[in-house]
Design a protein around this motif. Sequence first.
Motif, PDB file in Angstrom:
ATOM      1  N   VAL A   5       0.885  -1.171   0.000  1.00 46.50           N
ATOM      2  CA  VAL A   5       0.000   0.000   0.000  1.00 46.50           C
ATOM      3  C   VAL A   5       0.915   1.210   0.000  1.00 46.50           C
ATOM      4  N   THR A   6       0.667   2.167  -0.904  1.00 49.70           N
ATOM      5  CA  THR A   6       1.546   3.345  -1.024  1.00 49.70           C
ATOM      6  C   THR A   6       0.811   4.616  -0.646  1.00 49.70           C
ATOM      7  N   GLY A 133       2.899  -9.253   9.217  1.00 49.13           N
ATOM      8  CA  GLY A 133       3.719  -8.172   9.736  1.00 49.13           C
ATOM      9  C   GLY A 133       3.585  -6.991   8.790  1.00 49.13           C
ATOM     10  N   ILE A 134       3.817  -5.805   9.320  1.00 51.15           N
ATOM     11  CA  ILE A 134       3.724  -4.584   8.521  1.00 51.15           C
ATOM     12  C   ILE A 134       5.083  -3.904   8.554  1.00 51.15           C
ATOM     13  N   ILE A 135       5.619  -3.629   7.385  1.00 50.05           N
ATOM     14  CA  ILE A 135       6.896  -2.935   7.272  1.00 50.05           C
ATOM     15  C   ILE A 135       6.641  -1.601   6.565  1.00 50.05           C
ATOM     16  N   ILE A 136       6.940  -0.505   7.245  1.00 43.47           N
ATOM     17  CA  ILE A 136       6.788   0.831   6.669  1.00 43.47           C
ATOM     18  C   ILE A 136       8.144   1.238   6.094  1.00 43.47           C
ATOM     19  N   GLU A 137       8.128   1.681   4.831  1.00 48.83           N
ATOM     20  CA  GLU A 137       9.356   2.088   4.158  1.00 48.83           C
ATOM     21  C   GLU A 137       9.199   3.477   3.555  1.00 48.83           C
ATOM     22  N   GLN A 138      10.314   4.178   3.467  1.00 47.48           N
ATOM     23  CA  GLN A 138      10.339   5.516   2.874  1.00 47.48           C
ATOM     24  C   GLN A 138      11.246   5.468   1.650  1.00 47.48           C
ATOM     25  N   SER A 139      10.821   6.170   0.589  1.00 44.22           N
ATOM     26  CA  SER A 139      11.661   6.188  -0.615  1.00 44.22           C
ATOM     27  C   SER A 139      12.872   7.085  -0.368  1.00 44.22           C
ATOM     28  N   ARG A 176      -3.450   2.506   8.390  1.00 47.26           N
ATOM     29  CA  ARG A 176      -3.395   3.452   9.496  1.00 47.26           C
ATOM     30  C   ARG A 176      -1.943   3.839   9.806  1.00 47.26           C
ATOM     31  N   ASN A 177      -1.060   2.848   9.888  1.00 44.77           N
ATOM     32  CA  ASN A 177       0.356   3.124  10.159  1.00 44.77           C
ATOM     33  C   ASN A 177       0.988   3.942   9.037  1.00 44.77           C
ATOM     34  N   LEU A 178       0.637   3.632   7.808  1.00 44.18           N
ATOM     35  CA  LEU A 178       1.170   4.365   6.665  1.00 44.18           C
ATOM     36  C   LEU A 178       0.724   5.826   6.707  1.00 44.18           C
ATOM     37  N   ALA A 182       3.179   8.984   6.811  1.00 44.94           N
ATOM     38  CA  ALA A 182       3.156   9.896   5.667  1.00 44.94           C
ATOM     39  C   ALA A 182       2.553  11.247   6.039  1.00 44.94           C
ATOM     40  N   GLY A 183       1.832  11.291   7.145  1.00 44.20           N
ATOM     41  CA  GLY A 183       1.214  12.541   7.560  1.00 44.20           C
ATOM     42  C   GLY A 183      -0.007  12.902   6.766  1.00 44.20           C
ATOM     43  N   THR A 184      -0.592  11.914   6.101  1.00 42.78           N
ATOM     44  CA  THR A 184      -1.777  12.167   5.303  1.00 42.78           C
ATOM     45  C   THR A 184      -2.664  10.918   5.281  1.00 42.78           C
TER      46      THR A 184
END
Length: 189
Positions: A5-6, A133-139, A176-178, A182-184
């Motif tokens: 999910v992006t 599991g949920i992994i949050i990544e930043q470009s 929700r975590n994303l 991301a602040g949005t």
Amino acid sequence: MTEIVTSGDARFRARLVTDEYATNPRENHDHLGYVITIDTHLGHYAPVDEDGGPLAQGWGRVSWNRWKGVEIFTRWARIFHGAIVVESRPPQGAVSLWYLMPEDAQDLGLLPEAYLNAEREEYEAWAAGEAFGIIIEQSVDWRRADGRSGTLTTWAEVDSSWGYYGHCWALTEACRNLAQHAGTPELAT
């Protein structure tokens, strides 16, 4: 299985990955309900709980009646003990009776059966391999150090969390975590 999910601006993404080492929620978390395993399909499935709780002896008295045993036990547990009973017959897995005693249900408000169903659904998701599991990544954009043109974009992990049972809940939490990172609240899949 990996699902991504992006964020709307494509700066963050959440990867939903299968948790291969998820623990059995019946062994690792607090729970109020008790479970009596009725049928393991000739030992093909493990019993949900080894100890059937305070009403296990009652099941032992009627389990011989394969046609009416569940109905008799359910009525007996409700009438004489005030228990809430839910029968579980998953497509794959042990057949079981989940029940909640009145003293455990008193703090749950008006929806103790919903609570019991949530415990059951959590266990059945784990048993079916639906733990995530949920992994949050930043470009991250890389530029060449030698000054020549060209960039490279990769993903750097900024957060992760594990132990989500059931695809629907895991996907909701990933979004929700994303959104938090991301602040949005705008998300694209």
